[in-house]
Every structure is written in structure tokens, then in C-alpha cells.
Enzyme design. Structure first.
Site, PDB file in Angstrom:
ATOM      1  N   CYS A   1      70.252 -15.583 -68.780  1.00  0.00           N
ATOM      2  CA  CYS A   1      69.292 -14.570 -68.352  1.00  0.00           C
ATOM      3  C   CYS A   1      70.046 -13.268 -68.140  1.00  0.00           C
ATOM      4  CB  CYS A   1      68.642 -15.000 -67.035  1.00  0.00           C
ATOM      5  SG  CYS A   1      69.861 -15.126 -65.717  1.00  0.00           S
TER       6      CYS A   1
ATOM      7  N   HIS B   1      73.920 -14.885 -57.419  1.00  0.00           N
ATOM      8  CA  HIS B   1      73.136 -15.472 -56.326  1.00  0.00           C
ATOM      9  C   HIS B   1      73.116 -14.602 -55.069  1.00  0.00           C
ATOM     10  CE1 HIS B   1      72.642 -19.066 -58.479  1.00  0.00           C
ATOM     11  NE2 HIS B   1      73.811 -19.611 -58.248  1.00  0.00           N
TER      12      HIS B   1
ATOM     13  N   CYS C   1      72.264 -10.338 -58.625  1.00  0.00           N
ATOM     14  CA  CYS C   1      71.180 -10.014 -59.565  1.00  0.00           C
ATOM     15  C   CYS C   1      70.152  -9.127 -58.855  1.00  0.00           C
ATOM     16  CB  CYS C   1      70.505 -11.300 -60.036  1.00  0.00           C
ATOM     17  SG  CYS C   1      69.088 -10.963 -61.103  1.00  0.00           S
TER      18      CYS C   1
ATOM     19  N   HIS D   1      70.793 -24.108 -51.547  1.00  0.00           N
ATOM     20  CA  HIS D   1      71.165 -23.282 -52.700  1.00  0.00           C
ATOM     21  C   HIS D   1      71.750 -21.952 -52.198  1.00  0.00           C
ATOM     22  CE1 HIS D   1      70.799 -20.763 -56.253  1.00  0.00           C
ATOM     23  NE2 HIS D   1      70.717 -21.886 -56.956  1.00  0.00           N
TER      24      HIS D   1
ATOM     25  N   GLU E   1      71.631 -18.946 -53.214  1.00  0.00           N
ATOM     26  CA  GLU E   1      70.728 -17.781 -53.124  1.00  0.00           C
ATOM     27  C   GLU E   1      69.908 -17.847 -51.830  1.00  0.00           C
ATOM     28  OE1 GLU E   1      67.956 -17.157 -56.415  1.00  0.00           O
ATOM     29  OE2 GLU E   1      66.540 -16.384 -54.946  1.00  0.00           O
TER      30      GLU E   1
ATOM     31  N   THR F   1      64.228 -17.164 -56.448  1.00  0.00           N
ATOM     32  CA  THR F   1      63.884 -16.479 -57.710  1.00  0.00           C
ATOM     33  C   THR F   1      63.668 -17.429 -58.880  1.00  0.00           C
ATOM     34  OG1 THR F   1      66.229 -16.213 -58.145  1.00  0.00           O
ATOM     35  CG2 THR F   1      65.085 -14.333 -57.152  1.00  0.00           C
TER      36      THR F   1
ATOM     37  N   CYS G   1      61.776 -14.534 -60.566  1.00  0.00           N
ATOM     38  CA  CYS G   1      62.247 -13.530 -61.527  1.00  0.00           C
ATOM     39  C   CYS G   1      61.592 -13.725 -62.880  1.00  0.00           C
ATOM     40  CB  CYS G   1      63.758 -13.547 -61.630  1.00  0.00           C
ATOM     41  SG  CYS G   1      64.370 -14.826 -62.712  1.00  0.00           S
TER      42      CYS G   1
ATOM     43  N   SER H   1      72.709 -26.709 -61.739  1.00  0.00           N
ATOM     44  CA  SER H   1      71.907 -25.503 -61.962  1.00  0.00           C
ATOM     45  C   SER H   1      70.448 -25.775 -61.619  1.00  0.00           C
ATOM     46  CB  SER H   1      72.034 -25.072 -63.424  1.00  0.00           C
ATOM     47  OG  SER H   1      70.930 -24.272 -63.788  1.00  0.00           O
TER      48      SER H   1
ATOM     49  N   SER I   1      71.896 -20.226 -66.982  1.00  0.00           N
ATOM     50  CA  SER I   1      73.348 -20.105 -66.852  1.00  0.00           C
ATOM     51  C   SER I   1      74.078 -20.870 -67.961  1.00  0.00           C
ATOM     52  CB  SER I   1      73.780 -20.596 -65.468  1.00  0.00           C
ATOM     53  OG  SER I   1      73.202 -21.848 -65.196  1.00  0.00           O
TER      54      SER I   1
HETATM   55  S1  SF4 Z   1      67.305 -14.137 -60.473  1.00  0.00           S
HETATM   56 FE1  SF4 Z   1      66.629 -14.623 -62.547  1.00  0.00          FE
HETATM   57  S2  SF4 Z   1      67.545 -13.030 -63.824  1.00  0.00           S
HETATM   58 FE2  SF4 Z   1      68.621 -13.046 -61.873  1.00  0.00          FE
HETATM   59  S3  SF4 Z   1      70.355 -14.407 -62.121  1.00  0.00           S
HETATM   60 FE3  SF4 Z   1      68.736 -15.645 -61.266  1.00  0.00          FE
HETATM   61  S4  SF4 Z   1      67.689 -16.525 -63.032  1.00  0.00           S
HETATM   62 FE4  SF4 Z   1      68.910 -14.829 -63.781  1.00  0.00          FE
END
Ligand code: SF4
Length: 272
Positions: free
Chosen positions: A13, A70, A92, A120, A122, A157, A185, A213, A256
Site C-alpha cells: 500500500c 504503524h 502513515c 497491534h 497501531e 486503519t 484507510c 500481518s 506489506s
Molecule cells: S494505514 Fe493503510 S495505507 Fe497506511 S500503512 Fe496501513 S494499510 Fe497502508
């Protein structure tokens, strides 16, 4: 030989591509805080170029540290700067947006609900910036919540869009005032939509990506709604028995997964 049909949207991505490019174009060695992406083979390739992951700021040995897509809580960025490190922030922009929206919800007095996986990176990054968020992973967990004056929801996301919609509907029953922010996202929506389009048309799906992932795992789960599907990290894991009496194979890969691994898998299936 079965016919291979690739998903319309497949592999890297925008956010992951950007993070890898930022690491690769840095002329010197650096440390990434955590594996740059959820793909062990790509992390190993980058490590050979001197872009070495560490799991803690205390373990950084180089003068530059790269923050992966993340993202991290603000205090980590602050600490890195206090340590005198040069910081390349590859968070991101979609993740930064989720950080900003969750802070905004908290500021306006909402109990923040983060729909996602509590462990996770993120989600942990977003949690680290808030006072008392609640992370909800499943519809059942949402059903068990009590009542709140004001509820505000954001989603990891890379969440499964359909699951998030179900959880959001449930959350509305737990408050008089509800606000949901759009944080899934574009890449995730496009990957999942492409898989929902392809999976019903083929006999078997192969999903390529790191076992850790999240977005690849969700692609696999979606494929399983339609029929047999196998999640593999590399071409070595392909089992020819999967393709016995099969005419069409659908191929997809998480955000990824680099092109070189997708190409190896495609080549291996063609050789069967
Ligand atoms: S938020 Fe979406 S575009 Fe950004 S790194 Fe994660 S998967 Fe990729």
C-alpha cells in the site's frame, strides 16, 4: 496448470511503500523501531542494507531511528528527540489521521472506543495518546459494554469494514450521543473490495503475506467466506495438492507484501 487471476489491488500500500522508500533512501545505517513491516523476508532484506529493527528506543545503536507506518504514541517521539536521535517519521498519514481524530473525540468529552486488535502496534500507539480509551475487537465485546453519555468510535486503519459496521451499529445502542470517525484507510478498503470481487469467481484463493500481518489475515478471513483459501508467507509453503482438479486460482497479497514475493508465488503456482 490452473489459470491464475490476480486481485485488482494487490500488495504494497501507499503507507508501507513510503516507509520502505524512506528507509532505503537514507544513505546511512539506521534502526527502525519495531520491524518496518509485517513481512519477515522483507525485514531481512532491509536489515542486510543496514536498516536494522530494534524493539526499544534503549536498544538503538545508530544515530537515526525510523518510526514505521504503524506510528507510535507522542511520548516515544519526544523521548527519541530527547535522546538526541535523528527521527525519520514514516507514520502513515492514515494512521496520523486516526491519532488526531481519537484525540479530538476525547477532547469533546466522548468515551473513545477503538475498534481493533489491542496488541497491534497501531492500536497501542493510539491508546498511548489517550486517557482511558476502550479497545473492542469483536461484536461480542461491544455487546458487553455498558451505557455511556457520549461515545466516539474510531477503527484500526486495516479493520474488516463489514465487522466495523456491525460493531458501530451495536455501539449506537450504548449511548444517547454517538460519533463514528472514518479511519479505515483507502488501501484496506480497496484490497478487501478486490478480494470480495475475485474470491467468488475462482476455485481457490492464495493469500500472500506475513503471518503477523493483520491486514493479510483479514484478507484471508474474507476469502474463507467464499471457499478454500490458503495464507502463505513465501512460495516454499505452496502445497501442490491444493490445486488438484482446480481450474482457477485467485491471488492476493497484504499491504506489506513486496512484489518480489508475490512474483515468486505466482511463478511457483505456474510451475505446478
Ligand atoms: S494505514 Fe493503510 S495505507 Fe497506511 S500503512 Fe496501513 S494499510 Fe497502508
Amino acid at each position: 496448470m490452473p489459470k491464475i487471476i490476480k486481485a485488482k489491488v494487490i500488495g504494497f500500500c501507499f503507507g508501507v511503500k513510503r516507509a520502505v522508500e524512506l528507509a532505503e533512501k537514507h544513505p546511512e545505517r539506521l534502526n527502525t523501531l519495531g520491524p518496518l513491516i509485517h513481512n519477515p523476508q522483507e525485514v531481512e532484506r532491509l536489515a542486510e542494507q543496514g536498516k536494522v529493527p530494534v524493539d526499544d528506543l534503549k536498544k538503538v545503536t545508530e544515530s537515526t531511528v525510523l518510526i514505521r507506518a504503524h506510528g507510535v504514541p507522542d511520548f516515544i517521539l519526544k523521548r527519541a528527540k530527547e535522546l538526541g536521535l535523528h527521527v525519520i517519521n514514516a507514520t502513515c498519514p492514515f494512521v496520523s489521521k486516526a491519532h488526531a481524530l481519537s484525540k479530538q473525540l476525547e477532547k469533546t468529552g466522548h468515551q473513545v472506543i477503538i475498534i481493533g486488535e489491542p496488541n497491534h502496534a497501531e492500536v497501542m500507539g493510539i491508546v498511548g495518546n489517550l486517557t482511558s480509551p476502550i479497545v473492542v475487537k469483536t461484536l461480542d465485546e461491544a455487546k458487553k459494554l455498558g451505557q455511556f453519555n457520549k461515545l466516539g468510535a474510531i477503527a484500526q486503519t486495516t479493520s474488516n469494514t463489514q465487522l466495523v459496521d456491525q460493531i458501530v451499529e451495536e455501539l449506537k445502542k450504548h449511548t444517547q450521543e454517538f460519533k463514528a470517525m472514518e479511519t479505515i484507510c483507502q488501501a484496506t478498503e480497496e484490497h478487501q473490495a478486490a478480494v470480495r470481487e475475485l474470491a467468488p469467481k475462482v476455485d481457490v484463493m492464495v493469500v500472500v503475506g506475513g503471518k503477523s500481518s493483520g491486514n493479510t489475515t483479514r484478507l484471508h478471513q474474507i476469502c474463507l467466506e467464499y471457499g478454500p483459501a490458503y495464507h502463505i508467507e513465501t512460495a516454499d509453503e505452496i502445497n501442490p495438492a491444493w490445486f488438484t482438479n482446480i481450474n482457477t486460482v485467485g491471488l492476493t497479497a497484504g499491504a506489506s507484501t513486496p512484489d518480489w514475493i508475490i512474483n515468486e508465488v505466482e511463478g511457483e503456482i505456474k510451475n505446478i
